[in-house]
Write an enzyme that holds these catalytic residues in place. Structure first.
Site, PDB file in Angstrom:
ATOM      1  N   TYR A  57     -34.143 -53.042  27.530  1.00 15.77           N
ATOM      2  CA  TYR A  57     -32.682 -52.973  27.660  1.00 15.77           C
ATOM      3  C   TYR A  57     -32.079 -54.372  27.831  1.00 15.77           C
ATOM      4  CZ  TYR A  57     -32.919 -47.878  28.007  1.00 15.77           C
ATOM      5  OH  TYR A  57     -33.130 -46.550  27.750  1.00 15.77           O
ATOM      6  N   HIS A 132     -41.787 -45.358  25.841  1.00  9.77           N
ATOM      7  CA  HIS A 132     -40.416 -45.284  25.317  1.00  9.77           C
ATOM      8  C   HIS A 132     -40.322 -44.465  24.023  1.00  9.77           C
ATOM      9  CE1 HIS A 132     -36.475 -47.789  25.463  1.00  9.77           C
ATOM     10  NE2 HIS A 132     -36.231 -46.569  25.048  1.00  9.77           N
ATOM     11  N   ARG A 133     -41.256 -44.708  23.129  1.00  7.22           N
ATOM     12  CA  ARG A 133     -41.304 -43.948  21.878  1.00  7.22           C
ATOM     13  C   ARG A 133     -42.763 -43.798  21.471  1.00  7.22           C
ATOM     14  NH1 ARG A 133     -36.817 -42.699  19.104  1.00  7.22           N
ATOM     15  NH2 ARG A 133     -34.900 -43.583  19.950  1.00  7.22           N
ATOM     16  N   SER A 162     -40.936 -40.460  26.374  1.00 14.97           N
ATOM     17  CA  SER A 162     -39.570 -40.391  25.867  1.00 14.97           C
ATOM     18  C   SER A 162     -39.628 -40.258  24.351  1.00 14.97           C
ATOM     19  CB  SER A 162     -38.808 -41.663  26.269  1.00 14.97           C
ATOM     20  OG  SER A 162     -37.486 -41.609  25.811  1.00 14.97           O
ATOM     21  N   SER A 214     -27.933 -40.273  26.537  1.00 13.95           N
ATOM     22  CA  SER A 214     -26.652 -40.236  25.798  1.00 13.95           C
ATOM     23  C   SER A 214     -26.012 -38.846  25.835  1.00 13.95           C
ATOM     24  CB  SER A 214     -26.847 -40.702  24.348  1.00 13.95           C
ATOM     25  OG  SER A 214     -27.085 -42.088  24.293  1.00 13.95           O
ATOM     26  N   LEU A 216     -23.095 -38.012  26.441  1.00 11.90           N
ATOM     27  CA  LEU A 216     -21.764 -38.006  25.812  1.00 11.90           C
ATOM     28  C   LEU A 216     -21.863 -38.567  24.391  1.00 11.90           C
ATOM     29  CD1 LEU A 216     -19.652 -39.364  28.833  1.00 11.90           C
ATOM     30  CD2 LEU A 216     -20.033 -36.974  28.162  1.00 11.90           C
ATOM     31  N   GLY A 218     -23.207 -41.252  23.569  1.00 10.48           N
ATOM     32  CA  GLY A 218     -22.917 -42.687  23.624  1.00 10.48           C
ATOM     33  C   GLY A 218     -21.415 -42.980  23.603  1.00 10.48           C
ATOM     34  N   GLY A 267     -24.238 -43.261  31.281  1.00  7.66           N
ATOM     35  CA  GLY A 267     -24.355 -44.672  30.902  1.00  7.66           C
ATOM     36  C   GLY A 267     -23.083 -45.479  31.013  1.00  7.66           C
ATOM     37  N   ARG A 273     -15.701 -43.723  36.468  1.00  8.13           N
ATOM     38  CA  ARG A 273     -16.392 -42.725  35.625  1.00  8.13           C
ATOM     39  C   ARG A 273     -17.724 -42.293  36.244  1.00  8.13           C
ATOM     40  NH1 ARG A 273     -14.917 -44.978  29.560  1.00  8.13           N
ATOM     41  NH2 ARG A 273     -12.822 -44.071  29.519  1.00  8.13           N
TER      42      ARG A 273
HETATM   43  P1  NAP Z   1     -23.401 -41.730  27.417  1.00  9.71           P
HETATM   44  O1  NAP Z   1     -22.912 -41.290  28.772  1.00  9.71           O
HETATM   45  O2  NAP Z   1     -23.559 -40.715  26.355  1.00  9.71           O
HETATM   46  O3  NAP Z   1     -22.442 -42.858  26.845  1.00  9.71           O
HETATM   47  C1  NAP Z   1     -21.936 -43.873  27.643  1.00  9.71           C
HETATM   48  C2  NAP Z   1     -20.895 -44.598  26.814  1.00  9.71           C
HETATM   49  O4  NAP Z   1     -19.799 -43.721  26.634  1.00  9.71           O
HETATM   50  C3  NAP Z   1     -20.390 -45.842  27.485  1.00  9.71           C
HETATM   51  O5  NAP Z   1     -20.228 -46.853  26.497  1.00  9.71           O
HETATM   52  C4  NAP Z   1     -19.054 -45.418  28.039  1.00  9.71           C
HETATM   53  O6  NAP Z   1     -18.111 -46.465  28.072  1.00  9.71           O
HETATM   54  C5  NAP Z   1     -18.612 -44.394  27.017  1.00  9.71           C
HETATM   55  N1  NAP Z   1     -17.676 -43.431  27.610  1.00  9.71           N
HETATM   56  C6  NAP Z   1     -17.873 -42.646  28.670  1.00  9.71           C
HETATM   57  N2  NAP Z   1     -16.765 -41.914  28.922  1.00  9.71           N
HETATM   58  C7  NAP Z   1     -15.868 -42.279  27.986  1.00  9.71           C
HETATM   59  C8  NAP Z   1     -14.536 -41.889  27.702  1.00  9.71           C
HETATM   60  N3  NAP Z   1     -13.900 -40.986  28.428  1.00  9.71           N
HETATM   61  N4  NAP Z   1     -13.925 -42.450  26.651  1.00  9.71           N
HETATM   62  C9  NAP Z   1     -14.545 -43.378  25.898  1.00  9.71           C
HETATM   63  N5  NAP Z   1     -15.822 -43.795  26.125  1.00  9.71           N
HETATM   64  C10 NAP Z   1     -16.468 -43.245  27.158  1.00  9.71           C
HETATM   65  O7  NAP Z   1     -24.782 -42.437  27.687  1.00  9.71           O
HETATM   66  P2  NAP Z   1     -25.508 -43.724  27.032  1.00  9.71           P
HETATM   67  O8  NAP Z   1     -24.988 -44.926  27.712  1.00  9.71           O
HETATM   68  O9  NAP Z   1     -25.478 -43.666  25.556  1.00  9.71           O
HETATM   69  O10 NAP Z   1     -26.987 -43.443  27.501  1.00  9.71           O
HETATM   70  C11 NAP Z   1     -27.246 -43.222  28.891  1.00  9.71           C
HETATM   71  C12 NAP Z   1     -28.587 -43.763  29.261  1.00  9.71           C
HETATM   72  O11 NAP Z   1     -29.603 -43.098  28.527  1.00  9.71           O
HETATM   73  C13 NAP Z   1     -28.831 -45.246  28.952  1.00  9.71           C
HETATM   74  O12 NAP Z   1     -28.258 -46.104  29.907  1.00  9.71           O
HETATM   75  C14 NAP Z   1     -30.323 -45.288  28.994  1.00  9.71           C
HETATM   76  O13 NAP Z   1     -30.743 -45.365  30.339  1.00  9.71           O
HETATM   77  C15 NAP Z   1     -30.712 -43.937  28.410  1.00  9.71           C
HETATM   78  N6  NAP Z   1     -31.129 -44.050  26.991  1.00  9.71           N
HETATM   79  C16 NAP Z   1     -32.416 -43.781  26.689  1.00  9.71           C
HETATM   80  C17 NAP Z   1     -32.850 -43.859  25.382  1.00  9.71           C
HETATM   81  C18 NAP Z   1     -34.284 -43.555  25.056  1.00  9.71           C
HETATM   82  O14 NAP Z   1     -34.713 -43.792  23.910  1.00  9.71           O
HETATM   83  N7  NAP Z   1     -35.043 -43.047  26.002  1.00  9.71           N
HETATM   84  C19 NAP Z   1     -31.970 -44.247  24.356  1.00  9.71           C
HETATM   85  C20 NAP Z   1     -30.642 -44.513  24.703  1.00  9.71           C
HETATM   86  C21 NAP Z   1     -30.232 -44.392  26.028  1.00  9.71           C
HETATM   87  P3  NAP Z   1     -17.621 -47.066  29.489  1.00  9.71           P
HETATM   88  O15 NAP Z   1     -18.721 -47.920  29.981  1.00  9.71           O
HETATM   89  O16 NAP Z   1     -16.384 -47.815  29.137  1.00  9.71           O
HETATM   90  O17 NAP Z   1     -17.356 -45.898  30.389  1.00  9.71           O
END
Ligand code: NAP
Length: 303
Positions: A57, A132-133, A162, A214, A216, A218, A267, A273
Site C-alpha cells: 500500500y 495478498h493474491r 485474499s 471496497s 462502496l 472504491g 477506506g 465518514r
Molecule cells: P471503499 O469504502 O469502497 O471506498 C473508499 C473510497 O470511497 C474513498 O476514496 C472515499 O473517499 C470514497 N467515498 C466514500 N464515501 C464517499 C461518498 N459519500 N462520496 C464520494 N466518495 C466516497 O473502500 P476502498 O478504499 O476501496 O477499500 C477499503 C480497503 O480495502 C482498503 O483500504 C484496503 O485495506 C482494502 N483493499 C484490499 C484489496 C485486496 O486486494 N485485498 C484491494 C483493495 C482494497 P474519501 O476518502 O474522500 O471519503
C-alpha cells in the site's frame, strides 16, 4: 459500539468493521503522523480496532506511515489488531530489484515480507497475515510452509488469504492443516461474484468470516456514472430516507447482512465518514430491500 467476533474459531477477535489503510498516503489532508493518528483515534472512538494493511500500500509506504504513529504512542498497539498482506512485487523506488510486476508467495518471500512489515509497522507481531493474491507459480505446500513458519516464529498470530477462489482456498487449507482464517475479497453492490461463485458459502462452511474490500466500490457507488451505480444510488437515496440513514450506511449494511457475516473494510480518509460508517452496524436491512438493491445493481430481476 461495533460488534466483535473472531475471524475464525482460532483467530484473534476483531471489530465487525475494519479500517483499510490503502489510501492513507493519498489523503488530501496529508499523511503526517498527526493526521494518521487522527484517523486511528476516530476509528477507536467508534470501536473500530482492526486496521487492514498490505506491504504494497502506498507503494510500500503506508505501513511505515502507520508505524510512525504507533512508535509515537506505543500503548496503541494493544488496542488494535493489525492485518497485513504479502506477496505482490511492483517495480518502484522502494523495490529497486524488482523489474516486473509479479507475485511471490513462496516460503522465503513470506518470511522476508513479514520481517519488513514488522520493521515498518514498528511492532513485534502481526495479528493476521494474508497472502495478498494467489501466486500461480508457487505450490500451496511452499506457501503453507512459509505461513506456518511465521506463526511458529511468533511473528504472526494467524494466517489467511485474499482474492483466492474456493479451489485455491481449499488447496491451501489442506497444506496448512486448517482453513485460512479469512478470505479477503472484493464485495459490494457493484461486485457480487463471491455471493454466487462459492466463496462465501465456503467461508460459512469453514466457520470463517470473509473480509469485504471496497464495500462502496472504491467510491464508485456514490459518484460513478456506470449504469449499475446510477440505478443503485437512486434506490439507496430513497431507502436512506426511509431508514433515517445515509446511502453509504445502507450500502455497508447490505454487505454485512450476508450470512457469512463479512468483516467490512472501509477506506475513507475523512474522519466524519469513519464515524458515519460505524453507525451502519445498527441497520438491519429488510429482506425485500436487500433483494431490491441486488436487482437495481444488476439491472435485472433475480433468477
Ligand atoms: P471503499 O469504502 O469502497 O471506498 C473508499 C473510497 O470511497 C474513498 O476514496 C472515499 O473517499 C470514497 N467515498 C466514500 N464515501 C464517499 C461518498 N459519500 N462520496 C464520494 N466518495 C466516497 O473502500 P476502498 O478504499 O476501496 O477499500 C477499503 C480497503 O480495502 C482498503 O483500504 C484496503 O485495506 C482494502 N483493499 C484490499 C484489496 C485486496 O486486494 N485485498 C484491494 C483493495 C482494497 P474519501 O476518502 O474522500 O471519503
Amino acid at each position: 459500539m461495533i460488534p466483535r467476533f473472531k475471524l475464525s474459531p482460532d483467530a484473534p477477535e476483531v471489530s465487525a468493521l475494519a479500517y483499510g489503510v490503502w489510501r492513507i498516503a493519498d489523503d488530501p489532508a496529508g499523511s503526517s503522523t498527526a493526521r494518521v493518528r487522527a484517523k486511528i483515534d476516530a476509528c477507536l472512538a467508534q470501536g473500530i480496532t482492526t486496521f487492514d494493511h498490505a506491504d504494497i500500500y502506498g507503494l510500500y509506504t503506508c505501513e511505515g506511515l502507520f508505524g510512525r504513529a504507533l512508535a509515537d504512542a506505543p500503548s496503541l498497539r494493544d488496542q488494535i489488531e493489525i492485518v497485513t498482506k504479502c506477496g505482490i512485487n511492483v517495480p518502484c523506488d522502494h523495490r529497486p530489484g524488482v523489474r516486473v510486476h509479479h507475485y511471490d508467495a513462496s516460503a522465503a518471500a513470506i518470511e522476508r515480507c513479514v520481517d519488513r512489515s514488522l520493521r515498518e509497522l514498528r511492532t513485534d507481531r502481526i495479528d493476521v497475515l494474508l497472502v495478498h493474491r494467489p501466486d500461480w507459480l508457487t505450490s500451496a505446500e511452499d506457501t503453507a510452509r512459509g505461513l506456518l513458519g511465521v506463526i511458529e516464529s511468533g511473528k504472526v498470530r494467524s494466517v489467511g488469504v485474499s482474492n483466492y477462489n474456493p479451489h485455491q482456498f481449499a488447496l491451501l487449507a489442506r497444506y496448512l492443516g486448517h482453513a485460512p482464517v479469512t478470505n479477503q475479497i472484493e464485495l459490494s453492490l457493484l461486485r457480487m461474484d463471491a455471493i454466487t461463485d462459492g466463496t462465501l458459502d465456503q467461508c460459512q462452511g469453514a466457520d470463517v468470516h470473509p473480509m469485504a474490500w471496497s464495500p462502496l466500490g472504491g467510491g464508485r457507488l456514490l459518484t460513478g456514472d456506470e449504469p449499475g451505480a446510477v440505478r443503485t444510488r437512486a434506490l439507496l437515496a430513497r431507502l436512506a430516507a426511509e431508514y433515517g440513514a445515509t446511502a453509504e450506511q445502507l450500502a455497508l449494511a447490505w454487505v454485512a447482512a450476508l450470512p457469512s457475516k463479512p468483516q467490512v473494510v472501509i477506506g475513507t480518509n475523512q474522519l466524519d465518514r469513519i464515524r458515519d460508517a460505524a453507525a451502519s452496524v445498527r441497520i438491519k436491512l429488510q429482506r425485500e430491500h436487500w433483494y431490491e438493491l441486488w436487482a437495481a445493481a444488476q439491472g435485472k430481476p433475480i433468477p
